[in-house]
Design a protein around this motif. Structure first.
Motif, short mmCIF file in Angstrom:
data_model
loop_
_atom_site.label_atom_id
_atom_site.label_comp_id
_atom_site.label_asym_id
_atom_site.label_seq_id
_atom_site.Cartn_x
_atom_site.Cartn_y
_atom_site.Cartn_z
N UNK A 184 -0.11 -3.45 -10.74
CA UNK A 184 0.54 -3.95 -9.52
C UNK A 184 1.68 -4.90 -9.90
N UNK A 185 1.42 -5.79 -10.86
CA UNK A 185 2.47 -6.71 -11.30
C UNK A 185 3.64 -5.96 -11.93
N UNK A 186 3.34 -4.86 -12.64
CA UNK A 186 4.41 -4.06 -13.23
C UNK A 186 5.26 -3.41 -12.15
N UNK A 187 4.61 -2.91 -11.09
CA UNK A 187 5.36 -2.30 -10.00
C UNK A 187 6.24 -3.33 -9.31
N UNK A 188 5.73 -4.55 -9.14
CA UNK A 188 6.53 -5.60 -8.53
C UNK A 188 7.71 -5.98 -9.41
N UNK A 189 7.48 -6.02 -10.72
CA UNK A 189 8.55 -6.37 -11.65
C UNK A 189 9.65 -5.31 -11.68
N UNK A 190 9.28 -4.06 -11.40
CA UNK A 190 10.26 -2.97 -11.38
C UNK A 190 10.98 -2.87 -10.04
N UNK A 191 10.68 -3.78 -9.12
CA UNK A 191 11.42 -3.84 -7.87
C UNK A 191 10.80 -3.09 -6.71
N UNK A 192 9.53 -2.71 -6.82
CA UNK A 192 8.89 -1.99 -5.72
C UNK A 192 8.74 -2.92 -4.52
N UNK A 193 9.08 -2.40 -3.34
CA UNK A 193 8.96 -3.23 -2.13
C UNK A 193 7.50 -3.31 -1.68
N UNK A 194 7.26 -4.13 -0.66
CA UNK A 194 5.89 -4.37 -0.19
C UNK A 194 5.22 -3.08 0.27
N UNK A 195 5.92 -2.25 1.05
CA UNK A 195 5.33 -1.01 1.55
C UNK A 195 4.92 -0.08 0.41
N UNK A 196 5.76 0.01 -0.62
CA UNK A 196 5.45 0.88 -1.76
C UNK A 196 4.22 0.38 -2.50
#
Length: 298
Positions: A184-196
């Motif tokens: 989850x932290x990796x997805x956030x670091x790659x710029x994934x928005x809240x919905x994604x």
């Protein structure tokens, strides 16, 4: 030798518990499928003339015992008990499924968003849901039934509000623990928005325990619906509903009319047992670590 016996003992214990889980799931699924089939085919039986209408008054006989003409007998109002028992299954499924869908569609998104975003909104929602959760389901449903009135949809609303906190609490707690995982932290670091993040990374990880809760809530909803009907709430009096029929039947029980409460009561009890066994079996299957821990403790 001791090691071999110990391994065999552990294997036997785990296999035995797995067998019990599979047995519960199989029996629960069989009973549930039977009640689903009854609900689906009852209108066809009526259209083909195999059964009488559950709302058709029979001038004669009233309080007739089981016989070839009326397999389950007739009640004090002249209704055919067999027909009302079959159509009571359909009514129960309508209310229970609608109630579980409404509570699921409300509690799961709220739990996901609340657990992921946190903050003041999360604290307010958690307080509100905990407050509702502390109230007994039947008492809350009775109060809501007075407010929303009678009818299938209204009864479903009254039931669903009692179950929303359960879905919310389960999903929120899982979301709080999963959102700190590395993926989850990796997805956030790659710029994934809240919905994604919510839909792609959290939803499938926190939804696993929901099927268990859904089946157990469905079993509980059947009981509460029966309780509302027994108290004269929830559905109109002419509706074939097991709780309402039981209330009328128990008034005639002291006079020896045993068949009138027997068959609606058996139907209600059997459906609750089937859904409960199915839910417990799914729980053991979804959470095998709990089963294995239980085996080690023994």
């Amino acid at each position: 030798m001791t090691s071999t016996k110990s391994r065999f003992s552990r294997f036997w214990t785990r296999s035995g518990r797995m067998g019990v889980s599979a047995w519960m799931m199989a029996v629960g699924a069989l009973i549930t499928v039977i009640f689903v089939a009854i609900a689906l085919f009852s209108p066809l039986f009526l259209a083909w003339g195999w059964i009488q209408s559950p709302t058709e008054f029979l001038a004669n006989p009233v309080h007739s015992p089981p016989a070839p003409q009326h397999w389950f007998g007739t009640d004090r109002q002249g209704y055919d008990i067999f027909s009302r028992t079959l159509f009571g299954t359909q009514v129960a499924w309508k209310v229970v499924l609608l109630a579980t869908v409404l509570s699921l569609a409300t509690g799961v998104p709220l739990g996901l968003v609340s657990g992921y975003l946190g903050g003041k909104a999360d604290r307010v929602l958690l307080f509100l849901m905990d407050t509702i959760y502390t109230l007994p389901g039947l008492l809350l449903s009775i109060t809501l039934a007075f407010v929303v009135g009678r009818g299938v949809f209204n009864a479903a609303i009254a039931l669903s509000i009692a179950y929303i906190p359960q879905y919310y609490r389960v999903v929120r707690n899982h979301t709080v623990s999963v959102k700190t995982e590395l993926f989850v932290e990796a997805a956030q670091a790659m710029g994934a928005d809240t919905w994604t993040v919510l839909s792609r990374y959290l939803f499938l990880n926190v939804i696993r325990s929901v099927p268990v809760l859904l089946t157990l809530n469905a079993a509980d909803a059947v009981l509460i619906l029966g309780g509302l009907g027994f108290l004269g709430l929830g559905l109109p009096p002419e509706t074939p509903e097991w709780g309402h029929d039981l209330r009328l039947a128990l008034e005639a029980l002291p006079t020896g009319i045993w068949w009138s409460p027997l068959f609606p009561g058996l139907a209600l009890t059997s459906m609750v047992i089937g859904l409960s066994l199915l839910g417990e079996g799914i729980d053991d299957w979804v959470n095998p670590q709990l089963r294995s821990r239980g085996g080690r403790q023994k």
